[in-house]
Write an enzyme that holds these catalytic residues in place. Structure first.
Site, PDB file in Angstrom:
ATOM      1  N   HIS A 182      -4.479 -13.356  13.326  1.00  0.00           N
ATOM      2  CA  HIS A 182      -3.118 -12.998  13.422  1.00  0.00           C
ATOM      3  C   HIS A 182      -2.937 -12.733  14.820  1.00  0.00           C
ATOM      4  CE1 HIS A 182      -5.172  -9.588  11.651  1.00  0.00           C
ATOM      5  NE2 HIS A 182      -4.620  -8.845  12.786  1.00  0.00           N
ATOM      6  N   TYR A 231       1.289  -6.055  13.041  1.00  0.00           N
ATOM      7  CA  TYR A 231       0.311  -5.325  12.493  1.00  0.00           C
ATOM      8  C   TYR A 231      -0.720  -4.854  13.828  1.00  0.00           C
ATOM      9  CZ  TYR A 231      -3.580  -4.216   9.189  1.00  0.00           C
ATOM     10  OH  TYR A 231      -4.406  -3.640   8.257  1.00  0.00           O
ATOM     11  N   GLU A 278      -9.688  -5.376   4.919  1.00  0.00           N
ATOM     12  CA  GLU A 278      -9.804  -4.225   4.079  1.00  0.00           C
ATOM     13  C   GLU A 278      -8.481  -4.366   3.046  1.00  0.00           C
ATOM     14  OE1 GLU A 278     -10.203   0.510   3.844  1.00  0.00           O
ATOM     15  OE2 GLU A 278     -10.007  -0.505   5.791  1.00  0.00           O
ATOM     16  N   GLU A 310       0.856  -1.234  -0.070  1.00  0.00           N
ATOM     17  CA  GLU A 310       0.098   0.021  -0.005  1.00  0.00           C
ATOM     18  C   GLU A 310       0.911   1.266  -0.106  1.00  0.00           C
ATOM     19  OE1 GLU A 310      -0.604  -2.362   2.119  1.00  0.00           O
ATOM     20  OE2 GLU A 310      -2.423  -2.629   2.744  1.00  0.00           O
ATOM     21  N   ASP A 334      -5.821  -7.803   6.915  1.00  0.00           N
ATOM     22  CA  ASP A 334      -7.155  -7.724   7.402  1.00  0.00           C
ATOM     23  C   ASP A 334      -8.140  -7.679   6.200  1.00  0.00           C
ATOM     24  OD1 ASP A 334      -6.827  -5.410   6.465  1.00  0.00           O
ATOM     25  OD2 ASP A 334      -7.272  -4.375   8.270  1.00  0.00           O
ATOM     26  N   ASP A 383      -1.897  -5.314   3.421  1.00  0.00           N
ATOM     27  CA  ASP A 383      -2.486  -5.854   4.788  1.00  0.00           C
ATOM     28  C   ASP A 383      -3.382  -7.035   4.953  1.00  0.00           C
ATOM     29  OD1 ASP A 383      -1.025  -3.582   5.587  1.00  0.00           O
ATOM     30  OD2 ASP A 383      -2.611  -2.368   6.198  1.00  0.00           O
ATOM     31  N   ARG A 420      -3.981  -3.570  13.381  1.00  0.00           N
ATOM     32  CA  ARG A 420      -5.425  -3.663  13.364  1.00  0.00           C
ATOM     33  C   ARG A 420      -5.708  -5.035  13.461  1.00  0.00           C
ATOM     34  NH1 ARG A 420      -4.451  -0.238   8.898  1.00  0.00           N
ATOM     35  NH2 ARG A 420      -5.151   2.166   9.296  1.00  0.00           N
TER      36      ARG A 420
END
Length: 801
Positions: free
Chosen positions: A383, A337, A91, A14, A89, A87, A339
């Site tokens: 995770h 990470y 999203e 990203e 997750d 990432d 989130r």
């Protein structure tokens, strides 16, 4: 590690920071590129969801990302394989899917790699075992995105028509506002109740009279209003072998006094009683460390311990995750990470923590077995918890390479992680019962104390305690009453929400996801539904009215239980392979019925509430009305009488006051007024003179801003205005002279180039897209700093949350 067949492999992440950190761990066979965040999304204007055809979404390239997509397509053509390393997750999974669709990547050559931390070991493991895009996760995220857009767009449009222009609603944000509004109403409706406490101060030394010294100590407090804190009092008492105890029973009945008569009726008997220790029990208890951070607990701890807003916490955590340049060590990802809903720790992470504890803190602090923590209800991510990637990189060692905010947050995460694998703290807790009697009168006092026996995890993660240390006493010992005083108290209303307590409540109620809390809290403040005063949330008049209207017309959307149910249904699209279209249909039918009925509701501005005030112009009564800036007082005879004036948040009239300051344009007196952003000075000759002056925090007028400086360069967006030089907190920038109708913003760095292009007849171009391509501008971001920030954050349209 996986290798490409037929040329290099392309890796897409990203952000540039993430790309830079990953690039050092991959060999020359890999080329790492950044997508700069989302490359495709629902257009910001319009619904863009075909509800009649199974909620089919219409996507477009995110504004300002066309050149990025073109560059990624070109890079992909020359590579045998493409690895989507966004990432881990939902999203991130959706971003990977959108990249695949935008770039037209073939299934057989497209791989998905996920890693919990940006370290050499994690990266190599991920690329050694690449997978494919998880379409269940993608559809779960798409369903959430479409649902948020439907609610946000359709309810926001309704608010524009029925309340006032520019408002927004959201499936999650509106419920968050409701929580604050309901607390505000509880506080307003709260009626304090009187009650009395009669604590006693006792000492084991009957020969010492501490009464006079005790009162002198209390009277010597620096702050006479607040007095001595309980901690100060307990320290003073402990040094003199004295302690405080609370009255629990009188004549065998639970003590309760609701007024001064009840309290003072027994005060003389309490003071004249003889006291002895009737019972003493000491028990050793253990205090286990808290689990490592998840997103919500990190936001709460950062708010409570560092004073960080949720948005600030997540921004700094993103920087620590993506990588920080540590000098000779290069760029390293410092935390896992950020989130996550999981408190799980990998075996490698636990081993690293235990090794550090044994080597650096002491074997006494290392428990026999690792500490494990149960996952919370509804934890959706597989995770790990938020942890340092290497506990040997201590905050102190890497402090020179970190910003102040990065150091503070890393220190918090590092200490919580190491502490979670340390031995429990041990305390000796003592309970003492003190009995008093006099001529048939009996009473009982109780005192509790706590002594730290072994500090354990609190050595690096201190915890506060308000329990004092009691002197050495035994059952049967006689005590001397130093002071027995009746104190009046009143019950207190519920506490207002802080960012930490609001995040905790949202998580407890299952509203939204921790990764969205920061943007939700920012949005409800930006929309003026709530405001923060002394770091506590207060509902505004606008928030009150909007919540009432939404509650009345959209009860299911505003119901906390239903919101939680929808979150669970959205989760099951991924976890139990539910059909996402069926989940949306389940919601939309009742919602559409509510929307149709709401269309007939009376406009909020047409509704009035009576007030206690009288119109100074015509003597009619004044009523409360709702305007774009909240409630105000207006004459009930409107439109025959147009008198109106502002009111404060309690509904009290705010009258304009003539000040000593003179208008810089016409020299007439300036009048202090109340506006949307607080008090300001306006010319008394309004509307003939429309001069206004802002006030600083001390209430003094700020000098007027210098007029915008023309540049002669035409605006490429509206074609009618020209770019002028304006001033902001960050310095000068170029904005359109037609503001606010045209909100074009361009960096000052481009002014010379723009003048040159215009002189050559190439400016303004035919379209905004051409302007962006010519100067590599993202006209929606006013500065490179903001452009960098937006590329690393996951944000949506304000109506979508």
């Amino acid at each position: 590690m996986a290798k490409a067949t037929g040329g290099k492999s392309l890796v897409i992440v990203e952000s540039p920071a993430k790309a830079k950190t990953i690039n050092k761990y991959l060999g020359s066979d890999f080329e790492v590129k950044a997508s700069m965040g989302h490359v495709r999304d629902l257009p910001s204007k319009g619904l863009n969801v075909d509800i009649e055809h199974n909620f089919e979404p219409t996507y477009e390239i995110t504004p300002g990302r066309s050149r990025t997509v073109t560059a990624l397509k070109a890079a992909a053509k020359g590579c045998g394989r493409v690895y989507l390393a966004t990432d881990l997750d939902r999203e991130g999974e959706a971003i990977a899917w959108h990249l695949k669709e935008c770039l037209g990547l073939a299934d057989e050559n497209t791989y998905r790699v996920v890693f919990n931390a940006i370290t050499k070991n994690d990266i190599q493991k991920a690329f050694a075992n690449p997978g494919r895009i998880d379409m269940d996760r993608v559809m779960a995220q798409q369903a959430r995105r479409i649902l948020d857009r439907i609610v946000g767009y359709q309810v926001s449009n309704w608010l524009w028509k029925k309340v006032t222009y520019g408002l927004s609603a959201g499936r999650v944000q509106s419920v968050a506002v409701k929580i604050i509004v309901e607390r505000e109403r509880q506080i307003r409706a709260f009626v304090p109740e009187e009650y009395w406490l009669i604590p006693g101060i006792f000492t084991t030394d009957p020969k010492t009279n501490l009464g006079a010294d005790w009162h002198a100590f209390l009277d010597s407090a620096a702050d006479k209003d607040k007095g001595r804190s309980l901690s100060e009092q307990d320290q003073w008492l402990a040094a003199r072998k004295a302690f405080r105890a609370d009255l629990t029973t009188v004549n065998g009945q639970k003590f309760q006094a609701k007024n001064t008569q009840q309290a003072h009726s027994i005060l003389s008997s309490l003071r004249e009683s003889r006291y002895t220790v009737t019972d003493k029990t000491t028990r050793r208890i253990q205090s286990r460390p808290s689990p490592p951070f998840i997103t919500s607990t990190l936001q709460q701890a950062a708010a409570n311990r560092l004073g960080f807003a949720a948005k600030r916490t997540m921004m700094v955590a993103q920087q620590l995750y993506e990588g920080v340049d540590l000098g000779s060590m290069g760029a390293l990802g410092l935390i896992a990470y950020m989130r996550t809903d999981s408190t799980h720790l990998s075996a490698e992470a636990i081993h690293a923590a235990r090794h550090y504890i044994g080597a650096q803190i002491g074997t006494d602090y290392l428990p026999e077995k690792p500490n494990y923590f149960a996952a919370g209800k509804g934890a959706q991510e597989a995770h790990e918890a938020i942890r340092p990637t290497d506990p040997d990189l201590t905050p102190k060692d890497i402090k020179p390479f970190l910003t102040d905010d990065q150091y503070k947050l890393y220190d918090l995460i590092w200490k919580r992680f190491v502490a979670c694998q340390m031995a429990a703290a041990q305390w000796d807790t003592t309970h003492v019962e003190v009995g008093g009697q006099k001529d048939g009168f009996t009473c009982q006092y109780r005192a509790t104390g706590r002594v730290l026996v072994f500090d354990g995890f609190t050595k690096i993660w201190p915890t506060s305690t308000e329990e004092p240390e009691l002197p050495a006493i035994q059952a049967g010992d006689s005590l001397n009453a130093v002071a027995i005083q009746a104190n009046q108290h009143f019950t207190k209303p519920p506490a207002r929400y802080t960012e930490a307590s609001l995040v905790k409540t949202l998580e407890k109620e299952g509203i939204g996801r921790p990764s969205t809390y920061a943007s939700i809290i920012s949005t409800i403040q930006d929309r003026k539904y709530v405001e923060q005063i002394d770091k506590k949330f207060h509902a505004t008049d606008l928030g009150d009215v909007v919540t009432d209207k939404l509650d009345e017309c959209f009860p299911r959307v505003m119901d906390i239980t239903f919101t939680r149910h929808m979150e669970e249904r959205l989760d099951k699209i991924e976890e139990q392979h539910l059909n996402w279209v069926e989940v949306l249909n389940e919601f939309y039918g009742p919602f559409k019925d509510n929307l149709d009925k709401a269309a007939t509701m009376k406009h909020a501005k047409a509704q009035t509430q009576p007030s206690e005030y009288t119109c100074p112009d015509c003597c009619a009564s004044l009523v409360y009305r709702l305007g774009k800036n909240g409630r105000f007082l207006s004459c009930s005879a409107y439109p025959d009488c147009k008198f109106a004036c502002p009111c404060d948040k309690d509904g009290k009239m705010v009258q304009e006051q003539t000040t000593e300051h003179l208008c810089p344009k016409c020299s007439k007196p300036m009048v202090q007024k109340m506006g949307r952003f607080g008090p300001f000075l306006g010319c008394s000759d309004y509307p003939a003179c429309k001069t206004i002056l802002k006030l600083d925090k001390q209430g003094k007028p700020l000098p007027p801003k210098p007029p915008a400086e023309p540049t002669g360069v035409k605006c490429h967006k509206c074609k009618t205005g020209e770019l002028v030089i304006r001033q902001s907190k960050r310095g000068p920038f170029l904005g359109c002279s037609k503001f606010p109708r045209c909100r074009t913003i361009v960096s000052m760095k481009n002014m010379d180039e723009l003048k040159k292009l215009q002189a050559e007849g190439q400016w303004p171009p035919a379209s905004e897209e051409q302007a962006q391509n010519m100067l590599a501008l993202d006209t929606k971001t006013p500065s490179p700093a903001k452009r960098k920030k937006s590329s690393s954050q996951k944000t949506g349209h304000p109506h979508d949350q």
